[in-house]
Design an enzyme around this catalytic site. Structure first.
Site, PDB file in Angstrom:
ATOM      1  N   ASP A  40       0.837  -1.200   0.000  1.00 32.67           N
ATOM      2  CA  ASP A  40       0.000   0.000   0.000  1.00 32.67           C
ATOM      3  C   ASP A  40       0.869   1.246   0.000  1.00 32.67           C
ATOM      4  OD1 ASP A  40      -1.886   1.932   0.278  1.00 32.67           O
ATOM      5  OD2 ASP A  40      -2.560   1.339   2.258  1.00 32.67           O
TER       6      ASP A  40
ATOM      7  N   ASP B 145      -1.883   5.154  -5.564  1.00 27.89           N
ATOM      8  CA  ASP B 145      -2.155   4.342  -4.380  1.00 27.89           C
ATOM      9  C   ASP B 145      -2.362   2.885  -4.762  1.00 27.89           C
ATOM     10  OD1 ASP B 145      -2.825   3.373  -1.939  1.00 27.89           O
ATOM     11  OD2 ASP B 145      -4.675   4.521  -1.711  1.00 27.89           O
TER      12      ASP B 145
END
Length: 415
Positions: free
Chosen positions: A80, A266
């Site tokens: 992430d 992201d």
């Protein structure tokens, strides 16, 4: 900060760097890890979503496997690039995944709340760190889908790849993890694909790699209420459909004085989300260009995952005929680089929902306004078959189209 399945997986903040050494193949300075996807079965086939506004959630995450502690414990972690802390789920034996047990590790070292590390590592958290009853540094993380996790900061040894000497890292050992839907917290997750990609740590100057186009990372030193200073932020300058720029005012794409309007790359978010005015412009143009090709799903109360309100009814015959290849391309334009999405990645099939003989597919760009989020987010669904280099030394992100299966074979991993 935007991943919605933190409550199901341990988290690993993606740390990539680029050396100056020219390498034509992996070496001791380069680590190559298989990157897998996991799918969470969050959709109930008996549920009738045609009139429901679904909870915002994602059902696909990117994971790698590594070992933590002494002796090493096997852990699967989500990659992430949009979270402020690496963390593991600790001491939850009911979880279906391998979890970390700090009591079994001789190298585990909790961080006191009096330590400067407690202050520096939590300075960008939305909720300030505190002292627990044992005077240890207590951290709480919250995410866009209303999920959260909390626990203690600690130092531990992480072994990545085949490295014999691990790295001592600060991470969160989270004992309490909750999601936006308590029933979803206990559902299992399975492996979707054995090899969709790979994660490389180190140099990427491979002679066979298509030259990368770079765009600068945007950094703001002053804290702003709506600007995530931890995220990998770039500047979106426009959106093209079939190579033609949409008429979008430039000021809409630039962060304002509050920090609202930043663009984040992201890997922890599945789809791509655009602020309302930009999403509306793209949606209208895409509907116009697909008129006569696709049939819009006319169910006004249906919003897939709470953010995607443009969906289509498509028959299996049309899918087999390759209708997705007739769709217009959508390009996200940055200073010096672009990400172009075409074909199948433009649509995502809604699980367990059919209308007659048709399946329902939704446009894979969502509306940030429906999430209550003041940002543009580029998710991993639109990073498929892309080489994405996070060059922190030069403060830039490199982009180039690749075929991941071919690149994996060149690196000696995958099928």
């Amino acid at each position: 900060m935007l991943t919605s399945f933190h409550h199901l997986f341990p988290l690993l903040l993606l740390l990539l760097f680029k050396t100056h050494k020219s390498l034509s193949s992996p070496s001791s300075q380069t680590l190559v890890l298989p990157l897998k996807t996991r799918i969470t079965q969050t959709d109930n086939p008996t549920h009738k979503p045609t009139t429901d506004k679904l909870h915002f959630h994602h059902n696909v995450t990117l994971t790698v496997t590594l070992t933590v502690g002494t002796p090493p414990q096997n852990i699967s972690m989500v990659i992430d690039t949009g979270s402020e802390l690496s963390w593991l789920r600790c001491n939850r034996t009911s979880n279906p995944f391998p979890i970390f047990d700090p009591t079994r590790s001789s190298s585990y070292s909790p961080i006191p709340c009096s330590s400067p590390t407690c202050r520096t590592r939590t300075k960008d958290f939305l909720i300030p760190a505190s002292c627990d009853s044992d005077k240890l540094c207590h951290a709480t993380l919250s995410y866009a889908d209303a999920s959260s996790s909390e626990g203690n900061l600690a130092a531990e040894i992480f072994h990545i790849g085949n490295t014999t000497n691990g790295s001592n890292l600060i991470f969160g050992c989270m004992g309490s993890v909750s999601g936006s839907d308590p029933e979803e917290d206990n559902k299992t997750t399975g492996l979707l694909d054995d090899f969709p990609g790979f994660l490389l740590l180190g140099d990427s100057n491979f002679t066979w790699l298509t030259p990368l186009n770079y765009t600068p990372l945007i950094k703001i030193s002053t804290p702003l209420p709506y600007f995530d200073r931890v995220a990998y932020t770039v500047q979106l300058t426009g959106i093209k459909v079939n190579g033609k720029l949409l008429a979008i005012p430039k000021y809409v794409l630039v962060p304002d004085h509050t920090g609202a309007g930043q663009t984040m790359v992201d890997s922890g978010t599945q789809f791509t989300f655009l602020l309302g005015p930009v999403y509306t412009a793209l949606r209208a143009d895409f509907v116009n260009r697909t008129n006569g090709i696709l049939t819009v799903y006319e169910e006004p109360d249906f919003v897939f995952q709470g953010t995607m309100d443009l969906c289509y009814r498509i028959s299996p015959v049309k899918i087999r005929s390759g209708i997705v290849h007739r769709l217009p391309t959508v390009s996200l334009v940055f200073e010096g680089a672009e990400i172009t999405v075409s074909g199948q990645p433009l649509l995502y099939r809604v699980p367990h929902l059919t209308v007659g003989n048709d399946s329902v597919y939704c446009f894979t760009f969502g509306n940030s306004d429906l999430m209550g989020m003041e940002a543009y987010v580029i998710g991993h669904h639109h990073q498929q078959n892309m080489w994405i280099e996070f060059d922190l030394e030069r403060s830039r992100i490199g982009l180039a189209p690749v075929q991941c299966d071919v690149s994996g074979q060149r690196l000696g991993i995958g099928s």
